[in-house]
Design a protein around this motif. Structure first.
Motif, mmCIF file in Angstrom:
data_model
loop_
_atom_site.group_PDB
_atom_site.id
_atom_site.type_symbol
_atom_site.label_atom_id
_atom_site.label_comp_id
_atom_site.label_asym_id
_atom_site.label_seq_id
_atom_site.Cartn_x
_atom_site.Cartn_y
_atom_site.Cartn_z
ATOM 1 N N HIS A 42 -67.879 -47.895 48.576
ATOM 2 C CA HIS A 42 -69.103 -48.710 48.489
ATOM 3 C C HIS A 42 -69.469 -48.947 47.032
ATOM 4 N N PRO A 43 -70.092 -50.099 46.745
ATOM 5 C CA PRO A 43 -70.523 -50.323 45.356
ATOM 6 C C PRO A 43 -71.512 -49.239 44.931
ATOM 7 N N LEU A 44 -71.501 -48.961 43.624
ATOM 8 C CA LEU A 44 -72.346 -47.876 43.081
ATOM 9 C C LEU A 44 -73.783 -47.956 43.552
ATOM 10 N N GLU A 45 -74.327 -49.175 43.577
ATOM 11 C CA GLU A 45 -75.766 -49.319 43.912
ATOM 12 C C GLU A 45 -76.070 -48.984 45.365
ATOM 13 N N GLU A 46 -75.030 -48.877 46.199
ATOM 14 C CA GLU A 46 -75.251 -48.511 47.606
ATOM 15 C C GLU A 46 -75.062 -47.013 47.852
ATOM 16 N N ARG A 47 -74.655 -46.286 46.806
ATOM 17 C CA ARG A 47 -74.516 -44.829 46.964
ATOM 18 C C ARG A 47 -75.743 -44.166 46.346
ATOM 19 N N ILE A 48 -76.019 -42.934 46.777
ATOM 20 C CA ILE A 48 -77.183 -42.260 46.203
ATOM 21 C C ILE A 48 -76.827 -41.699 44.834
ATOM 22 N N ASP A 49 -77.641 -42.069 43.843
ATOM 23 C CA ASP A 49 -77.480 -41.535 42.500
ATOM 24 C C ASP A 49 -78.272 -40.217 42.444
ATOM 25 N N GLU A 50 -77.581 -39.137 42.081
ATOM 26 C CA GLU A 50 -78.223 -37.795 42.032
ATOM 27 C C GLU A 50 -79.547 -37.836 41.289
ATOM 28 N N ALA A 51 -79.589 -38.684 40.242
ATOM 29 C CA ALA A 51 -80.797 -38.749 39.405
ATOM 30 C C ALA A 51 -81.989 -39.280 40.191
ATOM 31 N N ASP A 52 -81.736 -39.973 41.297
ATOM 32 C CA ASP A 52 -82.845 -40.538 42.092
ATOM 33 C C ASP A 52 -83.346 -39.582 43.177
ATOM 34 N N ILE A 53 -82.702 -38.417 43.309
ATOM 35 C CA ILE A 53 -83.139 -37.471 44.345
ATOM 36 C C ILE A 53 -84.322 -36.653 43.820
ATOM 37 N N LEU A 54 -85.384 -36.587 44.611
ATOM 38 C CA LEU A 54 -86.561 -35.786 44.231
ATOM 39 C C LEU A 54 -86.430 -34.417 44.882
ATOM 40 N N PRO A 55 -85.937 -33.409 44.153
ATOM 41 C CA PRO A 55 -85.642 -32.123 44.799
ATOM 42 C C PRO A 55 -86.886 -31.396 45.305
#
Ligand SMILES: COc1cc(/C=C/C(=O)SCCNC(=O)CCNC(=O)[C@H](O)C(C)(C)COP(=O)(O)OP(=O)(O)OC[C@H]2O[C@@H](n3cnc4c(N)ncnc43)[C@H](O)[C@@H]2OP(=O)(O)O)ccc1O
Ligand SMILES: O=C(O)CCC(=O)C(=O)O
Ligand SMILES: [Fe+2]
Length: 359
Positions: A42-55
């Motif tokens: 999948h294109p990068l923008e459709e995968r979850i970027d770790e930096a966007d996860i709010l732990p």
């Protein structure tokens, strides 16, 4: 004989093995592939970027044993407005029923490709029983790392005759046992939009049809390059989701950028608002975008019950919601047209609901 991974350099050979022959991604996974076939990247923008996860963030966990307390009903409505997602614990669905449907899901996907393929779109004895892979393999640019069995309930007779024998009793038991919980949730949610009594017509509109999916996400060689399920909102009124202990479901945060993990909680059910309830409530309750990541070391299952209007129902904002003078954001739409629109395209986040927006 199963083809070797190398023979999948030809895209049509992969489609034939995975889609036409019913091996699914489970078949691919069990071949022991060292790398992910390009069709699943999948294109990068459709995968979850770790930096966007709010732990630190989490969706609410609501204790249903205290339902008589008006604060609990309020927390259900608040969660539906703010998050569109919550988990319920101490609900009335027996935990053994949940264990049995999870075991039945493993049994179904453990069948041979030939057995499972008897329920494919082409071979199934009914349109209401469908085994498949990804979401819509015809419309998707990149495939999703998931196989599924979808069971639309029409009658006991049809379920008894046509649903796969290895799981039908357990799915029916799970569906029946969830009915009280569904009514409790809808009663609370309706009170929050000035509907104090759910009469027969409203009940049909809110929960007149039910579809249960069994989802299987097998071990993936490069989980970071693909998705289990792409970004979407459900088209249901609400969804009751049973997940196992593996995790991987993410819900969009309120900023529209971040992702929040939905951790497995023993004995809990995940509840989410679907597009139909967003439309009926004129946007007060939110169907929130979610997705599932692939897993590199364990096979995951989930079992959502989609509670829906009936296909021939017209959905639009409820009169009780508009009684205060609020302007309707959504127009009248035939529910089956709405669902067909959803199924005919690839997952595209929250875009499905535009189909019902006022011009
Ligand atoms: C699979 O991965 C998924 C699934 C989901 C699902 C999320 C939900 O919220 S499901 C709840 C949807 N609501 C209902 O099913 C209740 C209302 N049902 C209906 O309106 C009808 O039963 C119907 C779904 C519209 C089917 O009606 P029918 O007259 O039989 O129409 P068809 O022409 O056969 O089908 C229309 C169109 O949809 C495709 N389709 C049908 N069933 C499924 C299915 N179970 N899974 C996938 N696609 C399905 C069918 O192929 C048709 O498309 P064509 O292009 O072939 O014309 C969330 C996330 C996931 O990853
Ligand atoms: O597997 C999950 O946790 C969620 C699946 C899902 O979103 C769906 O089937 O609509
Ligand atoms: Fe979903």
């Amino acid at each position: 004989m199963a083809p070797s991974a190398l023979s999948f350099t030809d895209s049509s050979a992969l489609t034939d093995f995975v889609v036409n022959k019913g091996n699914g991604v489970k078949g691919l996974s069990e071949m022991g592939l060292k790398s992910l076939p390009k069709q699943y990247i999948h294109p990068l923008e459709e995968r979850i970027d770790e930096a966007d996860i709010l732990p630190q963030a989490s969706i609410p966990v609501i204790d249903m044993s205290k339902l008589d307390d008006s604060e609990v009903a309020k927390s259900i409505c608040d969660a539906a407005e703010k998050w569109g997602f919550f988990q319920v614990v101490n609900h009335c669905v027996p935990l053994e029923v949940l264990d049995r449907v999870k075991a039945a899901t493993h049994r179904f996907f453990g069948l041979s490709a030939e057995e499972k393929n008897k329920y494919s779109k082409e071979l199934s004895p009914s349109n209401n029983v469908r085994f498949g892979t990804s979401f819509n393999t015809q419309a998707e640019k990149a495939l999703e790392w998931k196989d599924f069995l979808s069971l639309f309930y029409v009658s006991e007779d049809e379920a008894s005759a046509l649903w796969p024998p290895v799981c039908k009793d357990e799915v029916l038991e799970y569906m029946r046992s969830s009915e009280v919980l569904i009514k409790q949730l809808l009663t609370a949610l309706m009170k929050g939009v000035n509907v104090n009594e759910i009469d027969e017509a409203k009940e049909k509109l809110l929960m007149g049809s039910v579809r249960t999916n069994l989802n299987y996400y097998p071990i993936c060689p490069n989980p970071e390059l693909t998705v289990g399920v792409g970004r979407h909102s459900d088209v249901s009124t609400l969804t009751i989701l049973l997940q196992d202990d593996i995790g991987g479901l993410y819900v969009r945060g309120n900023d529209g950028e971040s992702w929040i993990h939905v951790p497995p909680v023993n004995g809990s059910l995940v509840i989410n608002i679907g597009d139909a309830l967003q439309i009926l409530s004129n946007g007060k309750y939110r169907s929130v975008e979610h997705c599932v990541i692939a897993n590199g070391s364990r096979n995951r299952i989930s079992v959502p019950i989609f509670v829906n209007p009936r296909p021939h129902d017209i959905i639009c904002p409820l009169p009780e919601v508009l009684a205060t003078g609020e302007k309707a954001v959504y127009k009248e739409v035939l529910y089956s047209d709405y669902v067909k629109h959803f199924f005919r395209k690839a997952h595209d986040g929250k875009k499905t609901v535009d189909f019902a927006k006022m011009n």
